[in-house]
Design a protein around this motif. Structure first.
Motif: not given
Length: 152
Positions: A76-85, A88-96, A100-104, A145-149
């Protein structure tokens, strides 16, 4: 022999044409970002993009991707992928992290097709992706948040 493009590279896999694409990706191509969850296309952990459409690789026969483009989380590449990833990290989305690969992939697809999703849009787009840790509120917040960014 099944020939297709995997993450931008021509791939030829000599395996049973009925083998689920998931196992060809993981066991033969060696890309383990795509996960086995339920084996019944219900949980979304095995989601990959096939010709730009999110698809469940656990129920997709290898033969059905002949000549097509398959993209896993690793590709997965591109601006949307970069922003989502990033979000995801900044907001500590994943627990286990297992789902997450399917979610992203689902989130990137949503944001690629809908620049300003509502809660209902997000719920609908993400409904096929189960999170056993129940981080849905963080996933929804991260997509907003990703949509805003992405609009900035």
């Amino acid at each position: 022999m099944t020939s297709f493009t995997l993450n931008g590279q021509t791939q030829q896999i000599d395996a049973d044409p009925d083998m689920p694409l998931l196992w060809a990706i993981r066991d033969i191509a060696g890309l383990t970002g795509t996960k086995f969850g339920c084996g019944q296309a219900l949980c979304g952990a095995c989601t990959v993009m096939i010709d730009g459409v999110p698809s469940r690789s656990c129920q997709t026969p290898l033969s059905s991707v002949e000549g097509l483009q398959v993209t896993t989380i690793e590709g997965m590449t591109g601006r949307a992928t970069e922003v989502v990833q990033q979000v995801w990290t900044a907001l500590d989305v994943p627990q286990c992290g297992y789902c997450q690969s399917g979610q992203v992939i689902a989130a990137v697809d949503l944001l690629t097709n809908n620049k300003a999703p509502t809660d209902a849009d997000i719920d609908s787009a993400m409904s096929g992706n189960l999170c056993r840790c129940n981080t849905y509120h963080r996933i929804r917040g991260a997509i907003h948040e990703a949509a805003k960014l992405l609009e900035a």
